[in-house]
Design an enzyme around this catalytic site. Structure first.
Site, PDB file in Angstrom:
ATOM      1  N   ASP A   1       0.862  -1.184   0.000  1.00  0.00           N
ATOM      2  CA  ASP A   1       0.000   0.000   0.000  1.00  0.00           C
ATOM      3  C   ASP A   1       0.902   1.239   0.000  1.00  0.00           C
ATOM      4  OD1 ASP A   1      -1.651   2.124   0.677  1.00  0.00           O
ATOM      5  OD2 ASP A   1      -2.845   0.961   2.103  1.00  0.00           O
ATOM      6  N   HIS A   2       0.876   1.959  -1.100  1.00  0.00           N
ATOM      7  CA  HIS A   2       1.821   3.071  -1.245  1.00  0.00           C
ATOM      8  C   HIS A   2       1.483   4.254  -0.337  1.00  0.00           C
ATOM      9  CE1 HIS A   2       5.200   4.927  -2.896  1.00  0.00           C
ATOM     10  NE2 HIS A   2       4.884   5.020  -4.163  1.00  0.00           N
ATOM     11  N   ARG A   3       0.298   4.223   0.295  1.00  0.00           N
ATOM     12  CA  ARG A   3       0.001   5.290   1.260  1.00  0.00           C
ATOM     13  C   ARG A   3       0.813   5.095   2.532  1.00  0.00           C
ATOM     14  NH1 ARG A   3      -6.287   4.230   1.741  1.00  0.00           N
ATOM     15  NH2 ARG A   3      -5.350   2.172   1.951  1.00  0.00           N
TER      16      ARG A   3
END
Ligand code: CAO
Length: 437
Positions: A409-411
Site C-alpha cells: 500500500d503506497h500510502r
C-alpha cells in the site's frame, strides 16, 4: 483604492459559528456576493458572501475559529465602484443566506443540508443521474454541493466522513474514483461521470454457452478484492531469491522427517523469512487507521496464507508464526489447507492477519500482482523457482532462483522501503542461517 475589513454579516439566531472552509486566498479578485468562507452551526452550514468587490490582501480567520456577527474575516483592497456602492448594497445581500438558514434550522434537529442556493446546472448536464430528493437531503456545504454537481456526483449516494457525517471533498473524490473503476452502486446504470456502463451481452448469439453461478466464496472475495484493488494504491515490487542452499537443506530434512509423516514445503521457510522482514521493517506489520492520520503497528506475527479451494480463494491465518518451528508451520499450513478445502474454516481462522503470502510456486508462473488483503498493507506473492545461470563475478553458475512479487500500500510504504523489504527477505532466504539471528 482603499483597504477595508469584510465582516460577518447578520447571521440571525446563530451565535458563534465555526469556520469550516476558506474559499478564497490572498491575491484573489472577488466580487460582491462571491462566497468567502463556509461556517457551520449545530444545525446547518452556510457560505458567507462578500459585501464588496476588490482584491483579498489578508485573511483574518482560520479553519476551526468561531466567528460572530461583526467578526472581521478578510482585509481587501476595495475597487472604486465597490467602495461607493457598498454601504447601500451590502446589508440587503448579506441578509439572504441567513433567512434560508433559519428556515432550514427549524426543520430538524439533525444536521440539515446546507441551505445556500446552488448555481444553475448547465445543459446538457453531467448530472443526469442525480436524484434531486436525496441530493438535497445530503449533509454537505454549498461548495461541496457545487463540486459534486460539477462532477455529476449524486451526493445522496456518498458516505460522509466529516464531523457529524458531513460529506467532505475527499468523500466525493473517493466516490468518483470508485465510479470510474466501474464499482459501487453506479455500475448498473453506468458511471455518473459518463463512463460507458458494462454492456449486457447475449453471448449465445455467437455459439453455445452455459451460465454457471459463482460460488459464495467467489462472490464474497470478489467484493473485497474489488474494494481493495480500487481503494488501495498498489505498487508491486518484483525480486528473486537464491534458494539453492535452502532447498538442499529442505530436501535433507525432508528425507529425515518423512518417517514421522512430516513434509516441509518452501512456504514454511518463506514465512519465516517474511517474519524476519517484518521485524526489520515494522511498517509492513501495520494497518492504516481509517482516519488516514496514523498507522497501527502490530507487535505480533500472524501470517495469512492464500489457499486455493474448488470453491475459491480463502486466506486462513497462522497465528504467532514467529514462535513456531518450521515443522509446526508446515503442519499448520497443511491442516489449514485441508480445513479450507473441506469448508471447515471458521471466520476467526481467517482474521487478524498481519501480512499474507500467496504461493503459486506449486503451480507455475514467473511473477504476478497479488492484491493486498486489507487492512493488511502488503502481500508477498511467490512463483515457481527455476534453475538459472547466475553470474558470480567470474562465471555463470546454476542457481535455484525464487521469483517474488510484493504488493504494498503506497500510502503507508514508500518505494524504497518496498525494495528494501524484498532485498532483505531475499537475503534471508539465500542464507537461512540468518533466521537464527
Ligand atoms: N517453487 C517450486 N516448487 C514449489 C514452490 C516454489 N516456489 N512452492 C512449492 N513448491 C512445490 C512443493 O515443494 C511441492 O512439491 P513436491 O510435492 O514435489 O514436494 C509442490 O510444489 C506442491 O506444493 P503445495 O502447493 O502442496 O504446498 P505449498 O506449501 O507450496 O502451498 C498452499 C500450500 C495451501 C498455499 C497451496 O496448496 C495453495 O493453495 N496455493 C495456491 C494459493 C493461491 O491460489 N494463490 C493465489 C491467490 S491470488 O493472490
Amino acid at each position: 483604492m482603499s483597504t477595508k475589513n469584510i465582516v460577518i454579516p447578520d447571521i440571525g439566531d446563530f451565535d458563534s459559528v465555526e469556520v469550516i472552509e476558506i474559499l478564497v486566498a490572498v491575491g484573489d479578485s472577488i466580487s460582491v456576493e462571491d462566497s468567502l468562507i463556509t461556517v457551520e452551526s449545530d444545525k446547518a452550514s452556510m457560505e458567507i458572501p462578500s459585501s464588496d468587490s476588490g482584491i483579498i490582501t489578508g485573511i483574518k480567520v482560520a479553519i476551526g475559529d468561531n466567528v460572530n456577527e461583526g467578526t472581521a474575516i478578510f482585509e481587501i483592497e476595495v475597487s472604486e465602484e465597490s467602495d461607493s456602492t457598498a454601504p447601500e448594497e451590502a446589508p440587503a445581500k448579506e441578509a439572504e443566506p441567513v433567512a434560508e438558514v433559519k428556515a432550514e434550522a427549524t426543520k430538524a434537529d439533525t444536521p440539515a443540508p446546507a441551505p445556500v442556493a446552488e448555481k444553475p446546472v448547465p445543459k446538457p448536464s453531467p448530472t443526469a443521474n442525480i436524484d434531486e430528493k436525496t441530493f438535497t437531503k445530503a449533509y454537505a456545504t454549498p461548495s461541496m454541493r457545487r463540486f459534486a454537481r460539477e462532477l455529476g456526483v449524486d451526493l445522496g449516494k456518498v458516505q460522509g466522513s466529516g464531523r457529524k457525517n458531513r460529506i467532505l471533498k475527499e468523500d466525493i473524490q473517493g466516490f468518483v474514483k470508485q465510479s470510474l473503476a466501474g464499482g459501487g452502486s453506479t455500475q448498473a446504470s453506468g458511471s455518473v461521470l459518463g463512463v460507458a456502463p458494462m454492456p449486457d451481452i447475449d453471448f449465445s448469439k455467437w455459439g453455445d454457452v452455459e451460465e454457471i453461478s459463482l460460488s459464495k466464496i467467489n462472490k464474497l472475495t470478489g467484493k473485497f478484492l474489488h474494494r481493495n484493488w480500487v481503494t488501495i494504491p498498489h505498487v508491486t515490487q518484483y525480486d528473486e531469491a537464491d534458494i539453492t542452499e535452502m532447498e538442499a537443506f529442505r530436501k535433507d530434512m525432508g528425507a529425515e522427517l518423512k518417517g514421522q509423516g512430516v513434509k516441509i514445503t518452501p512456504l514454511a521457510f518463506i514465512m519465516k523469512a517474511v517474519i524476519a522482514g517484518l521485524k526489520e521493517y515494522p511498517r509492513f506489520n501495520s494497518s492504516l487507521d481509517p482516519s488516514g492520520e496514523t498507522v497501527i503497528e502490530k507487535k505480533y506475527y500472524h501470517i495469512g496464507v492464500a489457499v486455493d479451494t474448488p470453491d475459491g480463494l480463502v486466506v486462513p491465518v497462522i497465528r504467532d508464526a514467529d514462535q513456531k518451528s518450521l515443522v509446526q508451520i508446515s503442519q499448520e499450513i497443511r491442516d489449514m489447507a485441508i480445513k479450507a478445502r473441506d469448508k471447515k474454516l471458521s471466520p476467526s481462522d481467517m482474521q487478524g492477519g498481519c501480512i499474507s503470502i500467496s504461493s503459486l510456486g506449486g503451480i507455475g508462473g514467473t511473477k504476478f500482482t497479488p492484491i493486498i488483503n486489507a487492512p493488511e498493507v502488503a502481500i508477498l506473492g511467490v512463483s515457481r523457482s527455476k534453475m538459472q545461470p547466475v553470474w558470480n563475478g567470474s562465471e555463470f553458475v546454476p542457481r535455484l532462483m525464487l521469483p517474488m512479487s510484493l504488493s504494498y500500500d503506497h500510502r503507508v510504504i514508500d518505494g524504497a522501503a518496498g525494495a528494501r523489504f524484498t532485498t532483505y527477505v531475499s537475503k534471508v532466504l539465500s542464507d537461512i542461517r540468518r533466521l537464527l539471528l
